[in-house]
Scaffold this active site. Sequence first.
Site, PDB file in Angstrom:
ATOM      1  N   LYS A 135      49.327 -17.669  48.385  1.00 42.11           N
ATOM      2  CA  LYS A 135      48.712 -17.070  47.194  1.00 42.11           C
ATOM      3  C   LYS A 135      47.265 -17.540  47.111  1.00 42.11           C
ATOM      4  O   LYS A 135      46.948 -18.673  47.512  1.00 42.11           O
ATOM      5  CB  LYS A 135      49.515 -17.523  45.963  1.00 42.11           C
ATOM      6  CG  LYS A 135      49.127 -16.868  44.655  1.00 42.11           C
ATOM      7  CD  LYS A 135      50.085 -17.303  43.532  1.00 42.11           C
ATOM      8  CE  LYS A 135      49.738 -16.701  42.190  1.00 42.11           C
ATOM      9  NZ  LYS A 135      50.694 -17.080  41.124  1.00 42.11           N
ATOM     10  N   SER A 155      52.660 -13.268  38.510  1.00 37.53           N
ATOM     11  CA  SER A 155      51.359 -13.033  39.105  1.00 37.53           C
ATOM     12  C   SER A 155      51.335 -13.091  40.624  1.00 37.53           C
ATOM     13  O   SER A 155      50.402 -12.589  41.242  1.00 37.53           O
ATOM     14  CB  SER A 155      50.372 -14.057  38.560  1.00 37.53           C
ATOM     15  OG  SER A 155      50.767 -15.359  38.947  1.00 37.53           O
ATOM     16  N   SER A 158      56.004 -16.541  37.553  1.00 38.02           N
ATOM     17  CA  SER A 158      55.204 -15.853  38.564  1.00 38.02           C
ATOM     18  C   SER A 158      55.726 -15.897  39.988  1.00 38.02           C
ATOM     19  O   SER A 158      55.196 -15.199  40.852  1.00 38.02           O
ATOM     20  CB  SER A 158      53.779 -16.394  38.568  1.00 38.02           C
ATOM     21  OG  SER A 158      53.047 -15.766  37.568  1.00 38.02           O
TER      22      SER A 158
HETATM   23  N1  GLN Z   1      53.564 -13.753  33.243  1.00 37.92           N
HETATM   24  C1  GLN Z   1      53.266 -15.068  32.767  1.00 37.92           C
HETATM   25  C2  GLN Z   1      51.844 -15.123  32.265  1.00 37.92           C
HETATM   26  O1  GLN Z   1      51.182 -14.133  32.339  1.00 37.92           O
HETATM   27  C3  GLN Z   1      53.517 -16.083  33.833  1.00 37.92           C
HETATM   28  C4  GLN Z   1      52.453 -16.165  34.837  1.00 37.92           C
HETATM   29  C5  GLN Z   1      52.652 -17.251  35.811  1.00 37.92           C
HETATM   30  O2  GLN Z   1      53.751 -17.785  35.977  1.00 37.92           O
HETATM   31  N2  GLN Z   1      51.575 -17.645  36.451  1.00 37.92           N
HETATM   32  O3  GLN Z   1      51.400 -16.134  31.814  1.00 37.92           O
END
Ligand code: GLN
Length: 494
Positions: free
Chosen positions: A86, A162, A186
């Site tokens: 990532k 994400s 994410s």
């Molecule tokens: N969807 C969650 C957010 O937008 C989690 C994102 C993540 O785990 N980085 O914060």
Amino acid sequence: MELCTLTAHELLEKINKKEISFADILRSLQDRIKQVDPKVKAYVRVDGRNENNENGSCRDRFETCPYKGEQTSQSGFLKGLPISLKDNICTEGLNTECCSRILAGFKPPYDATVVKKLKEAGGAIFGLKTNMDEFAFGSSCENSAFGPTCNPWDIERVPGGSSGGSAAAVAADEAIWALGSDTGGSIRQPASFCGVVGLKPTYGRVSRFGLIAFASSLDQIGPFTKDVADSALLMKAIAGHDPSDSTSLDAPVPDYTASLTGDIKGLKIGVPKEYFSQGLDAEVKAIIDAAADKLRNLGAILTEVSLPHTEYAVPVYYIVATAEASSNLARFDGVQYGFRGLEGRNLIDMYMRTRGEAFGQEAKRRILLGTFVLSHGYYDAYYLRAQKVRTLIKKDFDDVFKQVDCLITPVSPTPAFKLGERVEDPLKMYLSDICTISANLAGVPAISLPCGFTKDGLPVGLQIMARPFAEETIFRAAHAYEQSTDWHKRRAKL
Ligand code: GLN
């Protein structure tokens, strides 16, 4: 059979028998990336340089990126297997930009600890960097400065977020395996949307050093793989204590592969009723119910349990996570590295131009929210209260794990949604994180593994959570389930 479709443990077996070389694997991956990535757009970079420079497409450049044997110690147990990362995991000298304009051109002067450990274990890092929501803010991969990734099962849908690029790359066989990060879901939610295995380890199991921070009390790095055995293998490479991360646990890393016994007779599994209430898609519910039956048939003992503070998880998370994000993002000012706005009249003006021009809308929203909940007069009402409720959520888990060994739930209330469907409605997007964020607030480990498909052919993931540092229990249950099904063997037609 294409090598890029195999799991890491299958490839390692072939390497060990000298049936294939890592050059064969690389060629297969290169061809696959060239063939499908223009559709899926899982990668933002394949050799450490950005796509839109003078050298043309990043997908073509991977071909001209010679395999550098000296990059890895092929004597390590990973034998030179490539891994995709990532875009928020630092790689020395190779662009790492969090898919944000503000980090454009940033080449970290050091490797993240996970990268160092992977290299020591014989893994190959090429700068294969996957797409993500800017700074990991999002659930759809649509908040990336490079544009969205598409779901390999239906390219009109989101891959989740994400870490959408990592999930899509593994699902489309453009990666053997990949790393992502999980702050509120994410890793698990994109794994669920793309039909692959994604693990968020216990907070403190994997070093966060060199992971560009979103919310430091919630972030964990974890693996995306094609099956549970690979997840256990990759954890062996990345887990463990790191003096550079004071929150990493100083305790030996168990042999996760040894927990893949296939036997779950007598395992006590809790089904928390709060995760099956309103808002859960009927098809998803039916698929999770069928997975529960399967586990029961394999000898597990299922009981209904309660995590009574679940309904507060979303508001608590969006206070704690944004507060930490606003503080972590304060360092991006255009002075030392990354993007700098046109010369300002003075220093403050320069900061404002840089941050105003380079942060995307969702990043700005989170900085504003986080600054608000931390500000004088509001701190007690929001941030402090959220921390107290977080303690109650953690206590729910402590209590329930006195009765059962692990928990099963959906990963997401719905399967992958359409691109563009939720991105204009942040609240709707935030609410879809309801099943994943409690594990981060409580610090417990949780996996998503494929457990079925909707009538439209979209994958659905099953979440298994366990006590802190009980990844072995998760692997044992997940592996037994997986081996009695063939969901993980299905591939998207691209
Ligand atoms: N969807 C969650 C957010 O937008 C989690 C994102 C993540 O785990 N980085 O914060």
